[in-house]
Write a protein that holds these residues in place. Structure first.
Motif, PDB file in Angstrom:
ATOM      1  N   ALA B 326     -95.635 105.805  39.112  1.00 38.50           N
ATOM      2  CA  ALA B 326     -95.237 106.137  37.701  1.00 38.50           C
ATOM      3  C   ALA B 326     -94.006 106.048  37.504  1.00 38.50           C
ATOM      4  O   ALA B 326     -93.657 105.521  36.482  1.00 38.50           O
ATOM      5  CB  ALA B 326     -96.014 107.409  37.507  1.00 38.50           C
ATOM      6  N   ILE B 330     -91.766 103.466  34.760  1.00 37.59           N
ATOM      7  CA  ILE B 330     -91.156 103.769  33.518  1.00 37.59           C
ATOM      8  C   ILE B 330     -89.668 103.013  34.028  1.00 37.59           C
ATOM      9  O   ILE B 330     -88.879 102.431  32.833  1.00 37.59           O
ATOM     10  CB  ILE B 330     -90.818 105.212  33.599  1.00 37.59           C
ATOM     11  N   VAL B 383     -90.302 103.414  26.306  1.00 38.15           N
ATOM     12  CA  VAL B 383     -89.939 104.572  27.135  1.00 38.15           C
ATOM     13  C   VAL B 383     -88.447 104.585  26.831  1.00 38.15           C
ATOM     14  O   VAL B 383     -87.837 105.994  27.123  1.00 38.15           O
ATOM     15  CB  VAL B 383     -90.185 104.464  28.565  1.00 38.15           C
ATOM     16  N   TYR B 392     -89.993 110.231  28.973  1.00 42.56           N
ATOM     17  CA  TYR B 392     -90.310 109.320  29.825  1.00 42.56           C
ATOM     18  C   TYR B 392     -89.051 108.740  30.642  1.00 42.56           C
ATOM     19  O   TYR B 392     -89.325 109.122  32.121  1.00 42.56           O
ATOM     20  CB  TYR B 392     -91.023 108.008  29.196  1.00 42.56           C
ATOM     21  N   ALA B 396     -88.347 110.728  34.454  1.00 42.33           N
ATOM     22  CA  ALA B 396     -88.871 109.531  35.501  1.00 42.33           C
ATOM     23  C   ALA B 396     -87.657 109.533  36.571  1.00 42.33           C
ATOM     24  O   ALA B 396     -87.331 109.449  37.511  1.00 42.33           O
ATOM     25  CB  ALA B 396     -88.993 108.205  35.273  1.00 42.33           C
TER      26      ALA B 396
END
Lengths: 98, 504
Positions: B326, B330, B383, B392, B396
């Motif tokens: 994930a 991003i 993002v 996001y 991240a």
């Protein structure tokens, strides 16, 4: 997750066909749903990492160097250049000037 | 042994400044590529007329006369560089990437350029524009690279061509690039050795950028020894890459025979599906359900090999492993969307003509980029866009810190971490192409090393029931490539997996 695929495509400067928009929107929704799992983590006190190694800005004198690539060589590989090969050539940028 | 089977060590011993030998090796490889590349399709740009005709044309050095194949995202002076994208067709760089200059200074020469996923976006080579369905000129029969062990299967990616050409013995060695596993995953799936060095170890100057905080160039070779030889040549600080590290380069061959008796090898429970050891309680085990059974068996056998060789096996935990994919999708897409902004029809390759500049950008980028590139550019744009950046991108980056800390903690207890490289052996062509997330998950074990910036190497450790190669990954502390070579070489010397070659 809601987003405007048309607005994104405008920002990213990509023309998308109607079907393509639908398909890519669907993909993006799924991917965003997947990446949102990071919301489970509490990160208020955590510093973001933009770069893994401690690095500093690197400066040098602005001077012509012997190992520089010549402008000629760069101009030779352009998709389009002026007849004498010394300028980038692009479609008209400013409207109303002939 | 046939000449085309030679790795770097054998090639060096054979050539020894003898021009006849140099030419004989080159001829053998040209013939081999002529025979097998019709099936494997590892090369996108190969022409025997571009090859040197005499050793005198090359510098002397540790790789004198050795041919190297290159992923097609490294700029080669006067030699088309396409990133397997329609948008870069016809782009001929006016300079060499630093790795190419270093290879040439060491006496090596470019043999061919290799297929890849478009701009390194993919894990199967199928997003390449040389794959018929993606080709702008609609060469429907064209095929991207296939796995030399079974041509119905993908070679892995994104550096699939670089892995396949070495596995198919149509190259002595090659270079690839790794942003989330793009060297290690295809190395595992094709049964060769592949290394992603520490971030900053190898200059990125002249590498077409994908994720600038993640990308590293690294070697594909037939043995661990060869890998050390090749890294020795390309590693080191480069004033042209402001992110390249000032750290001195170790002598990788000096310690390669040291054995593993003094090494602690960490086994992270999050990378396994079943109990790692008999004495561990069942409930402690995070079932990694995507892990193929054959892969798990081979990795367990490898752990036993290390135990028998005297290494100390340590149980460790990397608790944020499951968030790596994930975080990567991003950060990686954010960086990619900004890096790919430069491809707009003005400076490089393809231009689709239009009445005004703005329309030219839109049309060039529409026709020039394939599906996966568009997906990642749009995701990255999203993002990074106002209103979503914190939720996001910044989030991240914070989780990236947690992943990095996992490794800092784990390396207090061990010197090397051993895991599977890929959760499955090679999958079938077409199997995952229309399911982006399932494709992304094939990098689940490799991505963390890029996020943390640590070095990681994949080395062959056996085969699946249907004869496809399986690789194990060794991850190390920052700039501990010498330790990875030491551990991998010891394993390789005790096993014979690396001696097997596909029947082509």
């Amino acid at each position: 997750m809601k987003f405007d695929i048309e607005a994104l495509a405008q920002l990213a400067r990509i023309e998308l066909g109607h079907k393509e928009k639908e398909r890519l929107s669907g993909d993006l929704v799924n991917i965003l749903k997947y990446v949102e799992q990071i919301d489970e983590l509490k990160t208020d006190a955590i510093e973001p990492t933009s770069h893994v190694l401690a690095i500093e800005n690197v400066f040098r004198e602005d001077e012509i160097r012997e190992d520089s690539v010549s402008a000629r060589k760069v101009l030779d590989v352009l998709p389009d250049s002026s007849k004498d090969g010394s300028f980038f050539r692009v479609p008209k940028v400013i409207e109303g000037i002939e | 042994m046939e000449l085309f089977k030679y790795g770097i060590k054998q090639a060096r011993e054979f050539i020894q400044a003898n021009n006849e030998h140099f030419l004989a090796l080159q001829r053998a490889l040209v013939e081999r590529a002529g025979t097998v590349d019709k099936k494997v399709n590892a090369y996108v740009s190969f022409s025997s007329s571009k090859l040197p005709t005499s050793l005198n044309q090359l510098s002397g050095g540790p790789l004198h006369g050795v041919p190297v194949s290159l992923k097609d995202n490294m700029c080669t002076d006067g030699w088309e560089t396409t990133c397997a994208s329609n948008i870069l067709q016809g782009f001929i760089p006016p300079y060499d990437a630093t790795v190419i200059s270093k290879l040439k200074d060491a006496g090596a020469y470019i043999f061919a350029k290799c297929d890849m996923d478009e701009f390194a976006f993919g894990s199967s080579c199928e997003t390449s524009c040389y794959n018929g369905r993606n080709n702008r000129k609609k060469k429907a029969n064209a095929s991207a690279t296939r796995n030399p062990w079974n041509v119905d299967y993908i070679p892995g990616g994104s550096s699939g061509g670089s892995a396949a050409c070495v596995a198919a013995d149509e190259a002595v060695c090659s270079l690839g690039s790794d942003t989330g596993g793009s060297i290690r995953q295809p190395a595992a799936l094709c049964g060769v050795v592949g290394l992603k060095p520490t971030y900053g170890r190898v200059s990125r100057y002249g590498l077409v950028a994908f994720g600038s905080s993640l990308d590293q160039i690294g070697p594909f070779t037939k043995t661990v020894y060869d890998n050390a030889l090749l890294l020795q040549v390309i590693a080191g600080h480069d004033p042209k890459d402001s992110t390249s590290a000032h750290e001195p380069v170790d002598d990788y061959l000096a310690t390669i025979n040291k054995g593993v008796k003094d090494l602690r090898i960490g086994i992270p429970k999050e990378y396994f599906r079943f109990k790692i050891r008999e004495d561990m309680p069942e409930k402690e085990l995070m079932g990694n359900e995507g892990l193929d059974y054959d892969v798990e068996l081979r990795i367990r056998e490898a752990i036993k090999v290390y135990q028998n060789l005297g290494a100390k096996i340590v149980d460790i935990s990397l608790p944020h492993t499951k968030y790596a994919v994930a975080v990567y999708y991003i950060i990686g897409t954010a960086e990619a969307s900004s890096n790919l902004a430069r491809f707009d029809g003005v400076q490089y390759g393809l231009r689709v003509y239009a009445d005004n500049l703005r329309e030219m950008y839109f049309k060039t980028r529409d026709e020039g980029f394939g599906d996966e590139a568009k997906r990642r550019i749009l995701l990255g744009t999203f993002v990074l866009s106002s209103g979503y950046y914190d939720a996001y991108y910044k989030k991240a980056q914070k989780v990236r810190t947690l992943i990095k800390q996992d490794f800092d903690n784990a390396f207090q207890q061990c010197d090397v971490i051993l895991t599977p490289t890929s959760p499955t052996p090679a999958f079938k062509i077409g199997e995952k192409l229309d399911d982006p997330i399932s494709m992304y998950l094939s990098d689940i074990f490799t991505i963390s090393a890029n996020l943390a910036g640590i070095p990681a190497l994949s080395v062959p450790c056996g085969f699946s029931k249907n004869g496809l190669p399986i690789g194990m990954q060794l991850m190390g502390k920052y700039f501990s490539e010498a330790t990875l070579f030491q551990a991998a070489h010891t394993f390789e010397s005790a096993t014979d997996h690396h001696t097997k070659r596909p029947a082509l």
